[in-house]
Write an enzyme that holds these catalytic residues in place. Structure first.
Site, PDB file in Angstrom:
ATOM      1  N   ARG A 122      51.997  66.780  47.811  1.00 15.68           N
ATOM      2  CA  ARG A 122      51.578  68.052  48.413  1.00 15.68           C
ATOM      3  C   ARG A 122      51.841  68.149  49.906  1.00 15.68           C
ATOM      4  NH1 ARG A 122      48.553  66.631  44.329  1.00 15.68           N
ATOM      5  NH2 ARG A 122      48.092  68.209  42.749  1.00 15.68           N
ATOM      6  N   HIS A 147      55.543  69.041  45.068  1.00 13.01           N
ATOM      7  CA  HIS A 147      56.753  68.536  44.414  1.00 13.01           C
ATOM      8  C   HIS A 147      58.003  69.395  44.650  1.00 13.01           C
ATOM      9  CE1 HIS A 147      54.403  65.409  42.794  1.00 13.01           C
ATOM     10  NE2 HIS A 147      54.013  65.955  41.668  1.00 13.01           N
ATOM     11  N   HIS A 221      59.164  61.266  38.265  1.00 14.80           N
ATOM     12  CA  HIS A 221      57.877  61.686  37.694  1.00 14.80           C
ATOM     13  C   HIS A 221      57.785  61.427  36.185  1.00 14.80           C
ATOM     14  CE1 HIS A 221      54.141  63.916  37.459  1.00 14.80           C
ATOM     15  NE2 HIS A 221      54.210  64.274  38.720  1.00 14.80           N
ATOM     16  N   ASP A 293      44.529  60.375  40.621  1.00 20.83           N
ATOM     17  CA  ASP A 293      45.656  61.237  41.025  1.00 20.83           C
ATOM     18  C   ASP A 293      45.756  61.069  42.538  1.00 20.83           C
ATOM     19  OD1 ASP A 293      47.658  63.054  41.245  1.00 20.83           O
ATOM     20  OD2 ASP A 293      46.524  64.774  40.503  1.00 20.83           O
ATOM     21  N   GLU A 358      54.405  56.989  40.754  1.00 20.78           N
ATOM     22  CA  GLU A 358      55.398  57.671  41.594  1.00 20.78           C
ATOM     23  C   GLU A 358      55.449  57.010  42.966  1.00 20.78           C
ATOM     24  OE1 GLU A 358      54.024  61.871  41.646  1.00 20.78           O
ATOM     25  OE2 GLU A 358      52.851  61.230  39.939  1.00 20.78           O
TER      26      GLU A 358
HETATM   27  C1  GLA Z   1      51.422  64.875  40.491  1.00 21.40           C
HETATM   28  C2  GLA Z   1      50.281  65.445  41.201  1.00 21.40           C
HETATM   29  C3  GLA Z   1      49.280  65.855  40.207  1.00 21.40           C
HETATM   30  C4  GLA Z   1      49.871  66.802  39.220  1.00 21.40           C
HETATM   31  C5  GLA Z   1      51.007  66.198  38.562  1.00 21.40           C
HETATM   32  C6  GLA Z   1      51.644  67.155  37.609  1.00 21.40           C
HETATM   33  O1  GLA Z   1      51.160  63.644  40.003  1.00 21.40           O
HETATM   34  O2  GLA Z   1      49.715  64.610  42.136  1.00 21.40           O
HETATM   35  O3  GLA Z   1      48.201  66.417  40.843  1.00 21.40           O
HETATM   36  O4  GLA Z   1      50.330  67.941  39.864  1.00 21.40           O
HETATM   37  O5  GLA Z   1      51.931  65.770  39.500  1.00 21.40           O
HETATM   38  O6  GLA Z   1      50.726  67.854  36.860  1.00 21.40           O
END
Ligand code: GLA
Length: 393
Positions: A122, A147, A221, A293, A358
């Site tokens: 982000r 992304h 991803h 996350d 990732e």
């Molecule tokens: C990344 C983001 C998550 C989500 C995924 C896709 O990992 O950090 O918050 O957006 O991609 O859903």
């Protein structure tokens, strides 16, 4: 009698000679076979995969080695559409979430198997400033950009060049992102090279150059489910992340700017720990991420390319080790998978049936002056490598 003996003797000698010639011939053939086998220890094959709604032709490449690993990568989004590796019984099965047709990939989906760019993760309010000039990106995650934006690299058709040499199969993808595409400055020429090795590892080499100062943060991803059974969750998988610190986030998953210790928190994966052990404990960060996350601050950043993380599925014996030169890694436990997207052979992908590892720079780096820089200047080469290595134990 003597004549007969001589005849038998002569015949035996002749037969021996013939057998020996034949054996030599066989040896030669075997040798040749070995050499060919060696040359062909990996293979790469191209097929048409379909046409996008915009009318662009898409190909899919199948990279195979002799250890039971097979990877399919398509030119749309550089997406890994399939990744098969053996379990401890030697049975190769699918371990990456994917669809079975191009059309499904062109519809909204959470980046299944895709290359992410120009900026992974982000960027707050989709805004950043370079040399006093503010850039406004396309927003696609509430108020923020995620992304690379709605039409990020995951939705572009890349050109491809294949190569094979000795023990590797190589697919080199190229995409030129135009100045101001999705709001990012500079024409960015990007190469992503996937290399399948004969030890069941897949290298992903990212390279980029720009003609104007810009920001870059590329990643992959793929969602892994090492069990090989996508009806099962990944909660029983054992994770290791070589990181003493975490990048904590606010309610919109934007970094607060501080880096916190993982010690005595659910984010401590320095020793192997199954995901389900702490994922449901009461914790502010877990609440914000709806699970894991988050981006971890990897140790030994000065060492460059090194072991950074792993995931292990005990029932299948599959181990995935990740090596990278990146400073961070996002562990995403499929918290937004909600049973709406179709599996390849019927059924839907349910909550937490895949996990992503990732490798990347920390989120929102362009706005965080204390984070390692993600700025790329003209004349500089962006170059970073991550390896996904599969084995069994
Ligand atoms: C990344 C983001 C998550 C989500 C995924 C896709 O990992 O950090 O918050 O957006 O991609 O859903």
């Amino acid at each position: 009698m003597n004549v007969l003996k001589r005849c038998i003797y002569g015949f035996s000698i002749l037969s021996l000679a013939l057998i020996s010639v034949q054996c030599k011939g066989n040896q030669k053939e075997e040798k040749q076979e070995n050499t060919t086998q060696k040359m062909d220890s990996v293979s790469i094959e191209k097929k048409e995969y379909g046409t996008t709604p915009k009318g662009q032709k898409v190909d899919v490449y199948t990279l195979k080695n002799q250890k039971g690993m097979e990877v399919n990568i398509m030119t749309y989004g550089g997406i890994i559409t399939s990744l098969k590796v053996p379990n401890k019984a030697g049975v190769s099965e699918e371990v990456a979430i994917g669809f079975n047709n191009l059309e499904q990939y062109t519809k909204p989906n959470p980046y299944f198997g895709a290359l992410i760019g120009r900026f992974g993760n982000r960027i707050a309010k989709g805004k950043f400033t370079i040399d006093g000039k503010e850039y406004q990106l396309a927003k696609n995650n509430g108020a923020n950009a995620l992304h690379g934006g709605p039409e990020g690299f995951h939705r572009k058709v890349w050109t491809a060049e294949e190569a094979k040499g000795g023990d590797v199969a190589i697919l080199k993808l190229k995409y030129v992102s135009k100045d101001m595409e999705e709001g990012y400055p500079g024409n960015l020429t990007v190469f992503v090279t996937y290399t399948l090795n004969n030890d069941n590892s897949l290298d992903v080499l990212y390279e980029a150059t720009t003609d104007k100062k810009t920001v870059v943060n590329l990643t992959q991803h793929s969602y892994f489910n090492l069990s090989g059974d996508f009806t099962k969750t990944i909660l029983g998988d054992e994770i290791v992340i070589d990181a003493d610190k975490l990048v904590p986030v606010d309610a919109d998953l934007i970094p607060t700017g501080k880096l916190t210790d993982v010690a005595n928190t659910p984010f401590d994966f320095r020793k192997p720990k199954v995901i389900e052990k702490d994922i449901n404990v009461k914790d502010d960060q877990l609440k914000k991420g709806l699970g894991y996350d988050h981006c971890w601050v990897l140790n030994n950043q000065d060492k460059g390319y090194r072991f950074v993380a792993s995931a292990y599925n005990a029932p299948s014996g599959r181990l995935l080790e990740v090596y990278s030169d990146q400073p961070g890694i996002q562990l995403y436990t499929g918290n937004f998978l909600d049973g709406t997207l179709p599996m390849r052979n019927g059924g839907t992908y349910a909550h937490r049936t895949g996990l992503c590892l990732e490798t990347q720079h920390y989120p929102d780096s362009p706005n965080q002056k204390d984070f390692p820089t993600t700025v790329l200047n003209p004349g500089e080469n962006y170059k970073t490598k991550t390896t996904f290595k599969f084995s069994v134990k």
